[in-house]
Design an enzyme around this catalytic site. Structure first.
Site, PDB file in Angstrom:
ATOM      1  N   ARG A  48       0.854  -1.198   0.000  1.00  0.00           N
ATOM      2  CA  ARG A  48       0.000   0.000   0.000  1.00  0.00           C
ATOM      3  C   ARG A  48       0.886   1.243   0.000  1.00  0.00           C
ATOM      4  O   ARG A  48       0.608   2.227  -0.685  1.00  0.00           O
ATOM      5  CB  ARG A  48      -0.963   0.025   1.198  1.00  0.00           C
ATOM      6  CG  ARG A  48      -1.670   1.379   1.317  1.00  0.00           C
ATOM      7  CD  ARG A  48      -2.955   1.407   2.162  1.00  0.00           C
ATOM      8  NE  ARG A  48      -2.962   0.543   3.311  1.00  0.00           N
ATOM      9  CZ  ARG A  48      -2.285   0.759   4.456  1.00  0.00           C
ATOM     10  NH1 ARG A  48      -1.540   1.835   4.598  1.00  0.00           N
ATOM     11  NH2 ARG A  48      -2.352  -0.109   5.440  1.00  0.00           N
ATOM     12  N   TYR A 101     -15.481  17.648 -15.707  1.00  0.00           N
ATOM     13  CA  TYR A 101     -15.771  16.207 -15.762  1.00  0.00           C
ATOM     14  C   TYR A 101     -16.852  15.899 -14.730  1.00  0.00           C
ATOM     15  O   TYR A 101     -16.769  16.360 -13.578  1.00  0.00           O
ATOM     16  CB  TYR A 101     -14.485  15.426 -15.467  1.00  0.00           C
ATOM     17  CG  TYR A 101     -14.713  13.949 -15.385  1.00  0.00           C
ATOM     18  CD1 TYR A 101     -15.017  13.218 -16.520  1.00  0.00           C
ATOM     19  CD2 TYR A 101     -14.658  13.275 -14.169  1.00  0.00           C
ATOM     20  CE1 TYR A 101     -15.249  11.860 -16.455  1.00  0.00           C
ATOM     21  CE2 TYR A 101     -14.881  11.911 -14.087  1.00  0.00           C
ATOM     22  CZ  TYR A 101     -15.183  11.211 -15.232  1.00  0.00           C
ATOM     23  OH  TYR A 101     -15.419   9.869 -15.169  1.00  0.00           O
ATOM     24  N   ASP A 173      -6.291  19.276 -14.817  1.00  0.00           N
ATOM     25  CA  ASP A 173      -6.659  17.921 -15.235  1.00  0.00           C
ATOM     26  C   ASP A 173      -6.258  17.800 -16.702  1.00  0.00           C
ATOM     27  O   ASP A 173      -6.888  18.394 -17.581  1.00  0.00           O
ATOM     28  CB  ASP A 173      -8.170  17.731 -15.037  1.00  0.00           C
ATOM     29  CG  ASP A 173      -8.644  16.330 -15.426  1.00  0.00           C
ATOM     30  OD1 ASP A 173      -7.956  15.665 -16.224  1.00  0.00           O
ATOM     31  OD2 ASP A 173      -9.718  15.924 -14.946  1.00  0.00           O
ATOM     32  N   LYS A 198      -7.512   6.840 -19.573  1.00  0.00           N
ATOM     33  CA  LYS A 198      -7.802   7.380 -20.901  1.00  0.00           C
ATOM     34  C   LYS A 198      -6.546   7.285 -21.788  1.00  0.00           C
ATOM     35  O   LYS A 198      -6.077   6.191 -22.044  1.00  0.00           O
ATOM     36  CB  LYS A 198      -8.347   8.806 -20.757  1.00  0.00           C
ATOM     37  CG  LYS A 198      -9.380   8.968 -19.627  1.00  0.00           C
ATOM     38  CD  LYS A 198     -10.660   8.186 -19.838  1.00  0.00           C
ATOM     39  CE  LYS A 198     -11.535   8.115 -18.598  1.00  0.00           C
ATOM     40  NZ  LYS A 198     -11.841   9.375 -17.933  1.00  0.00           N
TER      41      LYS A 198
HETATM   42  C1  LIG Z   1     -12.307   9.852 -16.700  1.00  0.00           C
HETATM   43  C2  LIG Z   1     -11.926  11.200 -16.204  1.00  0.00           C
HETATM   44  C3  LIG Z   1     -11.684  11.447 -14.845  1.00  0.00           C
HETATM   45  C4  LIG Z   1     -11.883  10.378 -13.784  1.00  0.00           C
HETATM   46  O1  LIG Z   1     -11.014   9.320 -13.924  1.00  0.00           O
HETATM   47  P1  LIG Z   1     -11.366   7.763 -13.566  1.00  0.00           P
HETATM   48  O2  LIG Z   1     -10.127   7.068 -13.964  1.00  0.00           O
HETATM   49  O3  LIG Z   1     -12.570   7.392 -14.363  1.00  0.00           O
HETATM   50  O4  LIG Z   1     -11.646   7.712 -12.105  1.00  0.00           O
HETATM   51  C5  LIG Z   1     -11.280  12.722 -14.476  1.00  0.00           C
HETATM   52  N1  LIG Z   1     -11.145  13.715 -15.388  1.00  0.00           N
HETATM   53  C6  LIG Z   1     -11.384  13.523 -16.700  1.00  0.00           C
HETATM   54  C7  LIG Z   1     -11.218  14.660 -17.647  1.00  0.00           C
HETATM   55  C8  LIG Z   1     -11.785  12.270 -17.153  1.00  0.00           C
HETATM   56  O5  LIG Z   1     -12.037  12.090 -18.457  1.00  0.00           O
END
Ligand SMILES: *Cc1c(COP(=O)(O)O)cnc(C)c1O
Length: 382
Positions: A48, A101, A173, A198
């Site tokens: 962890r 998001y 982000d 992504k």
């Molecule tokens: C998918 C996404 C998230 C969240 O991420 P997860 O891996 O699904 O928890 C945050 N910001 C953006 C822009 C995203 O596309």
């Protein structure tokens, strides 16, 4: 300094000194033998707190974003949660994008609000609106660029200036752009967040997140909170992400090539009323995107003549574009944000147009993608 792809393939991934493995092993051990009490052999104690496969991924991501520290998480939301807890306390205020998001909005609106954190949604493309939203208690400006699903562009350097003057930290982000297309730390951001689910992972086969920063104290606080709450990725997840990231540069070039073609096709199509793609000269953020991004990425949104029903018909009619949430994989996806990814913001200030369709343009042959959209748009017209 080494180039982007050299780092993607080698940073944190030296051949294993004991066995010569060229590819980082998946270290599944939850615990590590000690030479006498407290005598850690290589710094590892319990998975962890730290795990060697995760460390390799973290070193790679830090190199790609140009930060000293990266911390990998079990999901993008796990990363967001820990970062918000580190940066905000009850009574503090956070600025979020007006089309944030959906999961980020839900975290702030439904979870952090219970702990007395206040927020204001702002169009960060509008620096005047950002200035007006700042309060003496504003500790964080949370920025996405390009935004999801409307592909709005914020000027990261300008937002960083305003945030710094106000005593707030700037979080970017960077999920939509990926570190190949945009490096926010170099533009003044304090922390970069990724859903590595992504583009970084890139193959729709693993959920993960990451935070990257150049700030030593902040990195320590992030690691401490992560270890306290436990939102860590498993070693196989870290390995899959590391495997995916090696090809990030070539994938992003192809995503961008394909998306540029698709955006042009849509812009010229009579059944399409508006195209949202920062690579189009008529996009209001085009010049800023051209300044701060290497290329314009693989996400394209558009509105369809005939409203919500027509948009839903287009989503149902494609054959290569798969109807699914998420984005950033090698395969093309289509979705209706109002009914799918952004259903949780319906009725709020973040509601998206109901005739909007979002594409994650993959790296298939672009002629096949173009033909699929043409046939889906004509099917929706009938
Ligand atoms: C998918 C996404 C998230 C969240 O991420 P997860 O891996 O699904 O928890 C945050 N910001 C953006 C822009 C995203 O596309």
């Amino acid at each position: 300094m080494r180039g982007f792809s050299t780092n993607a393939i080698h940073a944190g991934q030296e051949p294993d000194p004991s066995t010569g493995d060229v590819i980082t092993p998946i270290h599944v051990s939850s615990t590590f033998a000690q030479d006498g009490v407290g005598g850690l052999r290589s710094g590892y104690e319990y998975s962890r707190s730290a795990n060697p496969t995760r460390t390799a991924l973290q070193e790679c991501l830090a190199a790609l974003e140009g930060g000293r520290h990266a911390v990998a998480f079990g999901s993008g939301m796990g990363a967001s949660d820990v970062l918000m807890r580190v940066l905000l306390k009850p009574g503090d205020h956070v600025v979020i994008p007006h089309d944030a998001y959906g999961g980020t909005f839900r975290l702030v609106d439904k979870v952090l609000a219970l702990w007395g954190v206040e927020y204001t949604p702002v169009d960060l493309a509008d620096i005047g609106a950002l200035r007006a939203a700042l309060r003496p208690t504003t500790r964080v400006v949370w920025c996405e660029t390009p935004t999801n699903p409307l592909l709005g562009i914020a000027d990261i350097a300008a937002v960083a200036d305003v945030s710094r003057t106000a005593g707030a930290r700037l979080v970017v982000d960077n999920t939509f752009a990926s570190p190949y297309l945009q490096q926010p730390l170099a533009l003044g951001a304090d922390v970069v967040l990724h859903s590595t689910t992504k583009y970084v992972g890139g193959h729709s086969d693993v959920v993960g997140g990451a935070l990257v920063t150049g700030d030593d104290e902040l990195a320590d606080a992030i690691r401490f909170t992560q270890n306290s709450v436990g939102s860590v990725p498993g070693p196989f997840d870290a390995w899959l992400t590391l495997r995916g990231v090696k090809t990030l540069a070539v994938r992003m070039e192809r995503h961008s090539d394909n998306a540029e073609r698709i955006a042009e096709l849509l812009a010229a199509h009579p059944a399409v009323t508006r195209v949202y793609y920062p690579g189009l000269a008529e996009h209001p953020g085009h010049e800023i995107a051209a300044k701060q991004m290497r290329r314009f990425g693989g996400m394209v949104s558009f509105t369809v003549a005939g409203g919500r029903d027509a948009a839903l018909r287009v989503c149902a009619a494609t054959e290569i574009f798969t109807l699914a949430e998420s984005l950033g994989g090698v395969e093309s996806l289509i979705e209706h944000p109002g009914a799918m990814t952004h259903a949780s913001v319906a009725g709020s200030a973040l509601e998206v147009p109901d005739d909007l369709v979002r594409l994650s343009v993959g790296i298939e042959d672009v002629e096949d993608l173009a033909e699929d959209l043409r046939q889906a748009l004509s099917a929706a017209d009938r």
